[in-house]
Design a protein around this motif. Structure first.
Motif, PDB file in Angstrom:
ATOM      1  N   ILE A 643       0.841  -1.203   0.000  1.00  0.00           N
ATOM      2  CA  ILE A 643       0.000   0.000   0.000  1.00  0.00           C
ATOM      3  C   ILE A 643       0.869   1.244   0.000  1.00  0.00           C
ATOM      4  O   ILE A 643       0.627   2.200  -0.762  1.00  0.00           O
ATOM      5  CB  ILE A 643      -0.939   0.001   1.222  1.00  0.00           C
ATOM      6  N   ARG A 644       1.893   1.269   0.837  1.00  0.00           N
ATOM      7  CA  ARG A 644       2.747   2.454   0.950  1.00  0.00           C
ATOM      8  C   ARG A 644       3.634   2.620  -0.280  1.00  0.00           C
ATOM      9  O   ARG A 644       3.698   3.710  -0.864  1.00  0.00           O
ATOM     10  CB  ARG A 644       3.613   2.360   2.205  1.00  0.00           C
ATOM     11  N   GLN A 645       4.321   1.549  -0.693  1.00  0.00           N
ATOM     12  CA  GLN A 645       5.270   1.687  -1.791  1.00  0.00           C
ATOM     13  C   GLN A 645       4.569   1.917  -3.122  1.00  0.00           C
ATOM     14  O   GLN A 645       5.143   2.527  -4.029  1.00  0.00           O
ATOM     15  CB  GLN A 645       6.162   0.443  -1.872  1.00  0.00           C
ATOM     16  N   GLY A 646       3.328   1.461  -3.249  1.00  0.00           N
ATOM     17  CA  GLY A 646       2.598   1.638  -4.495  1.00  0.00           C
ATOM     18  C   GLY A 646       1.733   2.881  -4.539  1.00  0.00           C
ATOM     19  O   GLY A 646       0.916   3.039  -5.456  1.00  0.00           O
ATOM     20  N   ASP A 647       1.900   3.793  -3.582  1.00  0.00           N
ATOM     21  CA  ASP A 647       1.084   5.011  -3.506  1.00  0.00           C
ATOM     22  C   ASP A 647       1.922   6.208  -3.957  1.00  0.00           C
ATOM     23  O   ASP A 647       2.803   6.676  -3.233  1.00  0.00           O
ATOM     24  CB  ASP A 647       0.592   5.220  -2.066  1.00  0.00           C
ATOM     25  N   ARG A 648       1.646   6.720  -5.143  1.00  0.00           N
ATOM     26  CA  ARG A 648       2.391   7.861  -5.674  1.00  0.00           C
ATOM     27  C   ARG A 648       2.201   9.105  -4.830  1.00  0.00           C
ATOM     28  O   ARG A 648       3.071   9.997  -4.803  1.00  0.00           O
ATOM     29  CB  ARG A 648       1.938   8.129  -7.125  1.00  0.00           C
ATOM     30  N   LEU A 649       1.079   9.191  -4.106  1.00  0.00           N
ATOM     31  CA  LEU A 649       0.766  10.378  -3.317  1.00  0.00           C
ATOM     32  C   LEU A 649       0.948  10.135  -1.819  1.00  0.00           C
ATOM     33  O   LEU A 649       0.346  10.823  -0.997  1.00  0.00           O
ATOM     34  CB  LEU A 649      -0.666  10.833  -3.626  1.00  0.00           C
ATOM     35  N   TRP A 650       1.798   9.159  -1.471  1.00  0.00           N
ATOM     36  CA  TRP A 650       2.112   8.903  -0.069  1.00  0.00           C
ATOM     37  C   TRP A 650       2.738  10.149   0.547  1.00  0.00           C
ATOM     38  O   TRP A 650       3.498  10.863  -0.092  1.00  0.00           O
ATOM     39  CB  TRP A 650       3.060   7.709   0.045  1.00  0.00           C
ATOM     40  N   TRP A 651       2.462  10.406   1.816  1.00  0.00           N
ATOM     41  CA  TRP A 651       2.860  11.673   2.439  1.00  0.00           C
ATOM     42  C   TRP A 651       4.374  11.887   2.470  1.00  0.00           C
ATOM     43  O   TRP A 651       4.847  13.025   2.443  1.00  0.00           O
ATOM     44  CB  TRP A 651       2.296  11.765   3.857  1.00  0.00           C
ATOM     45  N   GLU A 652       5.153  10.804   2.486  1.00  0.00           N
ATOM     46  CA  GLU A 652       6.612  10.934   2.526  1.00  0.00           C
ATOM     47  C   GLU A 652       7.247  11.020   1.145  1.00  0.00           C
ATOM     48  O   GLU A 652       8.454  11.266   1.045  1.00  0.00           O
ATOM     49  CB  GLU A 652       7.217   9.755   3.284  1.00  0.00           C
ATOM     50  N   ASN A 653       6.467  10.781   0.096  1.00  0.00           N
ATOM     51  CA  ASN A 653       7.032  10.828  -1.251  1.00  0.00           C
ATOM     52  C   ASN A 653       7.397  12.267  -1.611  1.00  0.00           C
ATOM     53  O   ASN A 653       6.603  13.193  -1.401  1.00  0.00           O
ATOM     54  CB  ASN A 653       6.037  10.259  -2.261  1.00  0.00           C
ATOM     55  N   GLU A 654       8.583  12.449  -2.130  1.00  0.00           N
ATOM     56  CA  GLU A 654       9.080  13.781  -2.444  1.00  0.00           C
ATOM     57  C   GLU A 654       8.123  14.508  -3.387  1.00  0.00           C
ATOM     58  O   GLU A 654       7.690  13.958  -4.401  1.00  0.00           O
ATOM     59  CB  GLU A 654      10.468  13.686  -3.091  1.00  0.00           C
ATOM     60  N   GLY A 655       7.775  15.739  -3.038  1.00  0.00           N
ATOM     61  CA  GLY A 655       6.921  16.560  -3.891  1.00  0.00           C
ATOM     62  C   GLY A 655       5.453  16.521  -3.539  1.00  0.00           C
ATOM     63  O   GLY A 655       4.678  17.353  -4.018  1.00  0.00           O
ATOM     64  N   VAL A 656       5.032  15.560  -2.704  1.00  0.00           N
ATOM     65  CA  VAL A 656       3.626  15.504  -2.312  1.00  0.00           C
ATOM     66  C   VAL A 656       3.331  16.604  -1.289  1.00  0.00           C
ATOM     67  O   VAL A 656       2.348  17.331  -1.397  1.00  0.00           O
ATOM     68  CB  VAL A 656       3.273  14.111  -1.747  1.00  0.00           C
ATOM     69  N   PHE A 657       4.170  16.709  -0.271  1.00  0.00           N
ATOM     70  CA  PHE A 657       4.132  17.807   0.690  1.00  0.00           C
ATOM     71  C   PHE A 657       5.505  18.471   0.721  1.00  0.00           C
ATOM     72  O   PHE A 657       6.506  17.862   0.327  1.00  0.00           O
ATOM     73  CB  PHE A 657       3.792  17.290   2.104  1.00  0.00           C
ATOM     74  N   THR A 658       5.565  19.705   1.189  1.00  0.00           N
ATOM     75  CA  THR A 658       6.858  20.358   1.383  1.00  0.00           C
ATOM     76  C   THR A 658       7.544  19.748   2.606  1.00  0.00           C
ATOM     77  O   THR A 658       6.913  19.049   3.414  1.00  0.00           O
ATOM     78  CB  THR A 658       6.692  21.868   1.597  1.00  0.00           C
ATOM     79  N   SER A 659       8.824  20.025   2.767  1.00  0.00           N
ATOM     80  CA  SER A 659       9.558  19.480   3.906  1.00  0.00           C
ATOM     81  C   SER A 659       8.973  19.984   5.222  1.00  0.00           C
ATOM     82  O   SER A 659       8.884  19.230   6.205  1.00  0.00           O
ATOM     83  CB  SER A 659      11.036  19.849   3.809  1.00  0.00           C
ATOM     84  N   ARG A 660       8.533  21.240   5.267  1.00  0.00           N
ATOM     85  CA  ARG A 660       7.931  21.776   6.488  1.00  0.00           C
ATOM     86  C   ARG A 660       6.581  21.118   6.762  1.00  0.00           C
ATOM     87  O   ARG A 660       6.228  20.847   7.908  1.00  0.00           O
ATOM     88  CB  ARG A 660       7.774  23.294   6.394  1.00  0.00           C
TER      89      ARG A 660
END
Length: 732
Positions: A643-660
């Motif tokens: 579920i996590r590795q196959g989720d392009r919009l996972w919260w830790e994936n770069e670019g989904v959220f900013t670092s802050r």
């Protein structure tokens, strides 16, 4: 000329294929309509019980109904062609052998099955790289249907059907498996699950099983057949004990301790609906000729139980009369000024006899609540969580509107929804899963984010939905606890027996709201699942029994569902996970570390190979620090890893959220969410850890607030149209 051309045209002069297709549609439409009216009528009766409401709410709706209808159209059309061919040829024939690929594709197109597999273009979906679609279509840009709602469950092992295609394990009562007959699931429940004592969990709160149900309702929902009657014979699946698809009743063994010798000889059971491109109907698409089942939800941790997993439902749940991106709330009642879930438009009165069953002080009817998942009313603890997160979405949307007054209603809704999805991913991985699978499995499989991989299919495995993630049924207490401000039994609204807390939204409306329930979840222990004390009576003998009708047995239902889905036996899954496969009593005793239990299992099943995987997984001793055995720890970690590795919009994936923003999400606290959305003043810092009598609770004033400052947007041009112009815009 195809073999089909050998058939004579029907008496109206139409082509044979179209005649079969027309007859199939008429038969199914009539069955669907009759069953829908019959279900609604049963649920509206003053004598209705929770099972009536559950049956109606579990029937496919919206796009799920379309998917199931298309599959049934195609399946029944091919059955009719096969029957008529057999009548002409006087020997058994396979319908698909009589039809050319073009003819099969015609049937697929006319039934609607083709639309379920046709290519999808993601280019025209707005902001597809920023926000999830409601259905999760195009989460994976290369394989747009990966993890999307209303697609088949995946298989980690080949299905095990009696006919190799779709007939459930145990359908033929004379069939032997590995030299032994399969035992009746009710008999297994009586001999293995029935234990009267309840051991309380000294470590974890009752929030653990109810939050587990909350997570499950974000990931899996298997619709049953829309028809309560057999298509071919008209048998009523509720009233008859005859096996006739989709009726797969659960036989009651002789001398059953609850039913005795003179009662009805079965419990009703409807088969899960088929997926459109499987079984006989899968051949035109090159699909494997094996029946699969539909997952009507997305496979992602996206808070779909709050927002819905279909576009129409997601829009129905939104408040489109204001420009703040809010979700709809109840217009008739509040919880001491705080928001309640909206009522469904379905005309169901879940308080059929207020004087005796509901509240002596209020005589108003209470419809069912509506939320992103249809099971919102299954129990009042689950309803409380739905209410909590509804309020938190609206709190987030209002706060974002204050920070970014230039944002449109759609932007506010989508950003609050995106934060809520991030919340859930953090809370589930950081706080929940480790308590379930134990630190060893968690550290090895789930501790470190591996990054996104578009080759990983996150779709939910059939064995996860049907067996492994149903472990929580053995951790539920026989009460829904309600506590006062001091975390003691509530004097006005005492704790409710579990079987009287199912499908009772009026208890939330009229009996103190959600605060006593939330305190009950975090202030009382879960039931400890042990090999000697498995399932409480409320679930095994009183499920959905409120006033009348025969109560169900959740353990028997789980095993029958696994057989319905063709789930292989216990040892097949042990082998997949690299675990030993016991072959006899000494070896099974070593695995279970319990000779009496191993002996009872083999008295029933003959061999460990035949043990239903749900039961086998639950029979194992718990892994250190966890609440499941090694087999379920393996299957659960494997699923959440995908579920996590196959989720392009996972919260830790770069670019989904900013670092802050990621830093803010990483500090999210379930305790703070409770404080922000209820009148509760003190909570356990970790609501999953049990602290008796309110010891070591934290005052809400000391728990840090969630930091929304990283969402302040100074780039007004990035927000699209202004609020006035986007008031009526759609989410997809």
């Amino acid at each position: 000329m195809s073999a089909c051309m050998w058939f004579a045209e029907d008496r109206r002069g139409g082509p044979f294929i179209l005649s079969a297709l027309e007859d199939a549609k008429k038969t199914l439409d009539k069955a669907y309509m009759y069953s829908r009216v019959e279900s609604l009528s049963r649920a509206q009766k003053s004598s209705a019980c929770p099972a009536d409401f559950l049956r109606l709410l579990r029937q496919p709706a919206r796009d799920t109904r379309s998917a199931v209808r298309a599959a049934d159209y195609m399946d029944y059309t091919l059955r009719l062609i096969q029957q008529r061919a057999h009548h002409l040829h006087k020997h058994s024939v396979n319908a698909t052998d009589l039809l050319t690929p073009d003819e099969l594709n015609t049937i697929a197109r006319e039934t609607g099955c083709s639309a379920r597999v046709q290519p999808i273009s993601c280019r025209f979906i707005p902001e597809v790289n920023k926000y999830r679609t409601a259905t999760s279509i195009c989460n994976n840009l290369r394989n747009p249907r990966f993890g999307a709602s209303n697609t088949p469950f995946t298989r980690w092992l080949p299905a095990d059907y009696e006919d190799g295609i779709s007939q459930p394990r145990g359908w033929d009562k004379r069939r032997r498996y590995n030299g032994f007959l399969l035992p009746l699931v009710r008999q297994v429940s009586n001999m293995i699950l029935a234990r009267s004592n309840v051991d309380s969990d000294r470590r974890y709160t009752h929030l653990l099983p109810i939050f587990g149900q909350w997570v499950d309702h974000d990931l899996t929902f298997t619709p049953t057949s829309p028809s309560l009657r057999s298509f071919s014979s008209g048998v009523d699946c509720d009233e008859s004990c005859e096996q006739a698809h989709p009726c797969f009743p659960i036989p009651i063994p002789s001398q059953d301790p609850r039913f005795g010798l003179n009662s009805k000889s079965c419990l009703p059971f409807l088969r899960s609906a088929p997926a459109c491109v499987t079984g006989n109907r899968g051949i035109p698409f090159g699909a494997k000729n094996v029946r699969q089942q539909i997952n009507s939800l997305t496979a992602f941790l996206d808070a779909g139980q709050v927002y819905g997993s279909e576009s129409m439902l997601a829009r129905e749940l939104r408040n489109l009369t204001h420009d703040q991106g809010l979700l709809r709330i109840n217009q008739r009642f509040t919880d001491r000024g705080r928001e309640l879930l909206p009522f469904s438009t379905l005309k169901l009165n879940l308080c059929p006899n207020p004087l005796n069953s509901c509240s002596s002080s209020r005589l108003e009817e209470v419809p069912s609540f509506i939320a992103g998942d249809a099971r919102v009313d299954e129990n009042i603890g689950l309803t409380a969580l739905h209410t909590l997160f509804l309020r938190d979405h609206n709190r987030l949307a209002r706060a974002l509107s204050q920070l970014n007054p230039h944002w449109s209603s759609d932007t506010l809704y989508q950003e609050a929804r995106k934060i809520m999805g991030g919340y859930h991913q953090v809370l589930i991985f950081r706080d929940y899963l480790k308590t379930i699978v134990g630190p060893k499995y968690f550290s090895f499989y789930l501790a470190k984010y591996p990054g996104y991989n578009d080759k990983v299919d996150p779709s939910i495995a059939n064995v996860f939905a049907t067996a492994a993630f149903r472990f929580g049924h053995l951790t539920v207490q026989p009460f829904m606890f309600r506590l006062d401000e001091n975390y003691r039994e509530h004097p006005e609204f005492p704790s409710v027996p579990l079987h009287k807390a199912l499908f009772t939204p009026w208890r939330v409306v009229f009996e103190g709201g959600i605060d006593p329930l939330i305190r009950g979840l975090v202030g009382r222990p879960a039931k400890l699942h042990t090999q000697d004390h498995m399932m409480v009576e409320a679930l095994r003998d009183r499920l959905f029994q409120f006033r009348i009708r025969v109560a169900q047995d959740l353990g028997a239902l789980n095993m029958q569902r696994g057989r319905d889905h063709g789930i292989p036996g216990y040892n097949a899954w042990r082998r997949l996970c690299g675990l030993s496969q016991p072959r006899n009593l000494p070896e099974l005793t070593r695995v279970l570390r319990n000779f009496p239990l191993a002996r009872r299992l083999l008295q029933l099943y003959g061999t460990p190979h035949n043990i239903d995987v749900w039961l086998g997984g639950l029979a194992e001793p718990l892994v250190p620090g966890g609440r499941v055995g090694p087999l379920f720890a393996c299957l659960i970690t494997a699923q959440f890893h995908k579920i996590r590795q196959g989720d392009r919009l996972w919260w830790e994936n770069e670019g989904v959220f900013t670092s802050r923003q990621r830093a803010s999400l990483a500090s999210v606290s379930l305790a703070r969410i409770i404080c922000d959305n209820t009148g509760i003043m003190d909570v356990p810092p970790d609501p999953f850890l049990y602290r008796p009598q309110g010891l070591e609770h934290a005052s809400c004033s000391t728990i840090p607030a969630f930091d929304l400052s990283p969402w302040i947007d100074t780039h007004k041009s990035h927000t699209g149209l202004n609020k006035t112009k986007t008031k009526k815009s759609k989410i997809e």
